[in-house]
Design an enzyme around this catalytic site. Structure first.
Site, PDB file in Angstrom:
ATOM      1  N   HIS A 132       1.002  -1.162   0.194  1.00 47.87           N
ATOM      2  CA  HIS A 132       0.062   0.090  -0.176  1.00 47.87           C
ATOM      3  C   HIS A 132       0.860   1.327   0.034  1.00 47.87           C
ATOM      4  O   HIS A 132       0.365   2.392  -0.231  1.00 47.87           O
ATOM      5  CB  HIS A 132      -0.932   0.009   1.256  1.00 47.87           C
ATOM      6  CG  HIS A 132      -2.066  -0.883   1.088  1.00 47.87           C
ATOM      7  ND1 HIS A 132      -3.445  -0.609   0.685  1.00 47.87           N
ATOM      8  CD2 HIS A 132      -1.830  -2.225   1.263  1.00 47.87           C
ATOM      9  CE1 HIS A 132      -3.904  -1.913   0.691  1.00 47.87           C
ATOM     10  NE2 HIS A 132      -3.351  -2.762   0.953  1.00 47.87           N
TER      11      HIS A 132
ATOM     12  N   ASP B 100       3.547   9.294  -0.346  1.00 45.66           N
ATOM     13  CA  ASP B 100       2.501   8.657  -0.063  1.00 45.66           C
ATOM     14  C   ASP B 100       2.155   7.398  -1.267  1.00 45.66           C
ATOM     15  O   ASP B 100       2.419   7.658  -2.411  1.00 45.66           O
ATOM     16  CB  ASP B 100       1.157   9.411   0.160  1.00 45.66           C
ATOM     17  CG  ASP B 100       0.246   9.138   1.327  1.00 45.66           C
ATOM     18  OD1 ASP B 100       0.444   7.843   1.606  1.00 45.66           O
ATOM     19  OD2 ASP B 100      -0.126   9.963   2.086  1.00 45.66           O
TER      20      ASP B 100
HETATM   21  O1  F6P Z   1      -0.923   2.963   4.623  1.00 45.87           O
HETATM   22  C1  F6P Z   1      -0.051   2.488   5.554  1.00 45.87           C
HETATM   23  C2  F6P Z   1      -0.931   1.962   7.016  1.00 45.87           C
HETATM   24  O2  F6P Z   1       0.196   1.250   7.674  1.00 45.87           O
HETATM   25  C3  F6P Z   1      -1.993   1.109   6.815  1.00 45.87           C
HETATM   26  O3  F6P Z   1      -1.465  -0.345   6.590  1.00 45.87           O
HETATM   27  C4  F6P Z   1      -2.791   1.291   7.843  1.00 45.87           C
HETATM   28  O4  F6P Z   1      -4.017   1.386   7.889  1.00 45.87           O
HETATM   29  C5  F6P Z   1      -2.390   2.664   8.325  1.00 45.87           C
HETATM   30  O5  F6P Z   1      -1.193   2.966   7.469  1.00 45.87           O
HETATM   31  C6  F6P Z   1      -2.512   3.230   9.634  1.00 45.87           C
HETATM   32  O6  F6P Z   1      -1.289   2.935  10.285  1.00 45.87           O
HETATM   33  P1  F6P Z   1      -1.244   2.094  11.743  1.00 45.87           P
HETATM   34  O7  F6P Z   1      -2.036   0.702  11.394  1.00 45.87           O
HETATM   35  O8  F6P Z   1       0.123   1.924  12.011  1.00 45.87           O
HETATM   36  O9  F6P Z   1      -1.928   2.821  12.590  1.00 45.87           O
END
Ligand code: F6P
Length: 462
Positions: free
Chosen positions: A155, A363
């Site tokens: 992602h 991003d």
């Molecule tokens: O987009 C990257 C990401 O790590 C996603 O996997 C996740 O939904 C979002 O950022 C929020 O991050 P975290 O799970 O570390 O709170």
């Protein structure tokens, strides 16, 4: 019909949805069909990492989660995934704090995920793993004898080979990718950088269709951008803008235009530069003084990682400086809030805002850009100011695309957006919205899963 098994670090287990779900989990939730299994971390820490998953079922979907021990959480999530891989893959080598024990913890958690998941897997399941936390998972499952088709979607961005080479034991991690059958990326650029690393660092043959000839199998690399349910978000925004909270926001503007940013409180989002840009907007284009309010929402995130904790006081200070310098007794130029809001509330805020400011330094995609476009009133839409280094800029060239490292360029785009006439706003928005409609969660999932279901089990016995 094969069962789809989704694996991601966070799982939006129905009971705890709101509190636990990150962006990815929210995005995927719309895509998960009855009959699927979703496996991952519960979002909780415990004395021991669980050896068995706890499973709940809702709407025909099984959610299976495990807790992590405090040490595993610290090494896997804080130390390696977010202390090394996140800065590395966002081009921030200077922020990496590599420690071998964190990498060992990362590998140990992936091994544990595999052990627990293997007990739940059927031979014909297709396994779809999401994001950088779980790169070694397929290899761990294969070590346990799983022959399922397995795909991985990244992602976040990938980096050029010369940047990736800075990662200690990076070759092993690249090899881990090769245990998957299909690997998906948000943009052509991320795919190309990944394939370059595989070619240069692993010396595997890579063809022009994105296929890697690894010693034991062929891996297909595809580009399949994630999207949102735009129609649904549009409806939520219409409703939410007229809700009590939406009206409170509108009233508070007393006729001023609103600019909005909504991000996790993350250094990759470029918030200090965005604040500096707003300061420059008010300095260089004084006609906007008293006539614009900038609402920046920054939801706290990953606060155990030192770089995240360090950002908070920086933003507090910059916000204070801007308001002290430019504010008036009856006007607060920058409304800065470090707290999260429900997605439906944000939808209404986006609709009310004349300008959406999405200026990350890097991003993978940035779904706020999608949401801002979806939320607009087509007859009087706002303008999106978008970083060229967000994956979204590969798809939305009718936004005002800026270099987020240049606060003057952002300020000029804010100025242009604030002055833009209704015809030009409608022209841009029509094209952005058309593009948005082509980027659906369904097309994202269908494209990826078709590629995965297509792949023959070409993996040679070890
Ligand atoms: O987009 C990257 C990401 O790590 C996603 O996997 C996740 O939904 C979002 O950022 C929020 O991050 P975290 O799970 O570390 O709170």
């Amino acid at each position: 019909m094969s069962r789809v098994v989704i694996v991601s670090n966070r799982v939006p287990v129905p009971a705890g949805r709101k509190a636990q779900a990150g962006g990815l989990a929210v995005a995927l939730r719309d895509a998960v069909k009855p009959g699927s299994l979703w496996f991952g971390w519960s979002g909780r820490t415990a004395a021991q990492t669980s050896e068995n998953a706890s499973v709940v079922e809702q709407g025909g979907v099984q959610y299976a989660t495990i807790d992590l021990s405090h040490d595993d959480y610290r090494n896997f999530y804080v130390g390696f995934a977010n202390g090394v891989l996140w800065p590395l893959l966002h081009f921030r080598l200077g922020l990496i704090e590599f420690r071998r024990e964190h990498l060992e913890g990362y590998r140990a958690v992936n091994e544990m995920f595999a052990k627990v998941l293997a007990k739940l897997l059927e031979p014909d399941d297709v396994v779809w793993v999401h994001d950088y936390h779980l790169i070694p998972l397929a290899d761990e499952l294969r070590k346990l004898g799983a022959e399922n088709r397995m795909g991985f979607f990244l992602h976040i961005p990938f980096v050029p080979a010369s940047v990736f080479a800075a990662l200690p034991q990076g070759g092993e991690l690249l090899n881990d990718f090769c245990a998957y059958d299909v690997i998906g990326f948000q943009t052509v650029e991320h795919q190309r950088d990944f394939l370059d690393s595989v070619r240069i660092i692993l010396r595997h043959q890579v063809d022009s269709n994105g296929e890697i000839a690894a010693p034991r199998s062929t891996i297909r690399c595809i580009v399949t951008p994630i999207g949102i349910d735009s129609r649904e978000f549009q409806h939520v925004a219409e409703h939410s803008a007229r809700s009590k909270t939406g009206l409170r926001l509108k009233d508070s503007l007393v006729g001023r235009k609103l600019m909005i940013g909504a991000d996790r409180l993350d250094y990759s989002k470029g918030l200090p530069n965005r604040f500096e840009a707003f300061h420059r907007l008010l300095t260089r284009f004084p006609e906007h003084r008293m006539n614009v309010s900038f609402l920046q929402i920054a939801a706290p995130s990953r606060e155990e990682v030192s770089e995240y904790a360090a950002l908070r006081p920086v933003l507090n200070r910059l916000a204070g400086d801007i308001n002290a310098r430019h504010g008036a007794f009856d006007w607060v130029p920058l409304r800065y809030m470090s707290q999260g809001f429900a997605r439906s509330t944000l939808a209404g805020f986006y609709r009310i805002a004349r300008v959406g400011v999405v200026t990350p330094l890097r991003d993978g995609m940035n779904l706020v850009a999608h949401e801002y476009i979806a939320a607009q009133d087509r007859t009087d839409p706002g303008v999106l100011v978008l970083s060229r280094f967000a994956g979204a800029s590969s798809y939305f060239d009718d936004a005002l695309v800026v270099n987020p490292y240049d606060p003057d360029e952002i300020a000029e785009a804010m100025h242009e957006a604030l002055l833009m006439g209704a015809n030009e706003r409608r022209r841009r928005h029509t094209r952005l919205f058309e593009r948005l409609l082509s980027l659906t969660v369904e097309s994202y999932c269908t494209h990826f899963l078709e590629a995965l279901l297509d792949c023959t089990k070409s993996r040679a016995a070890a």
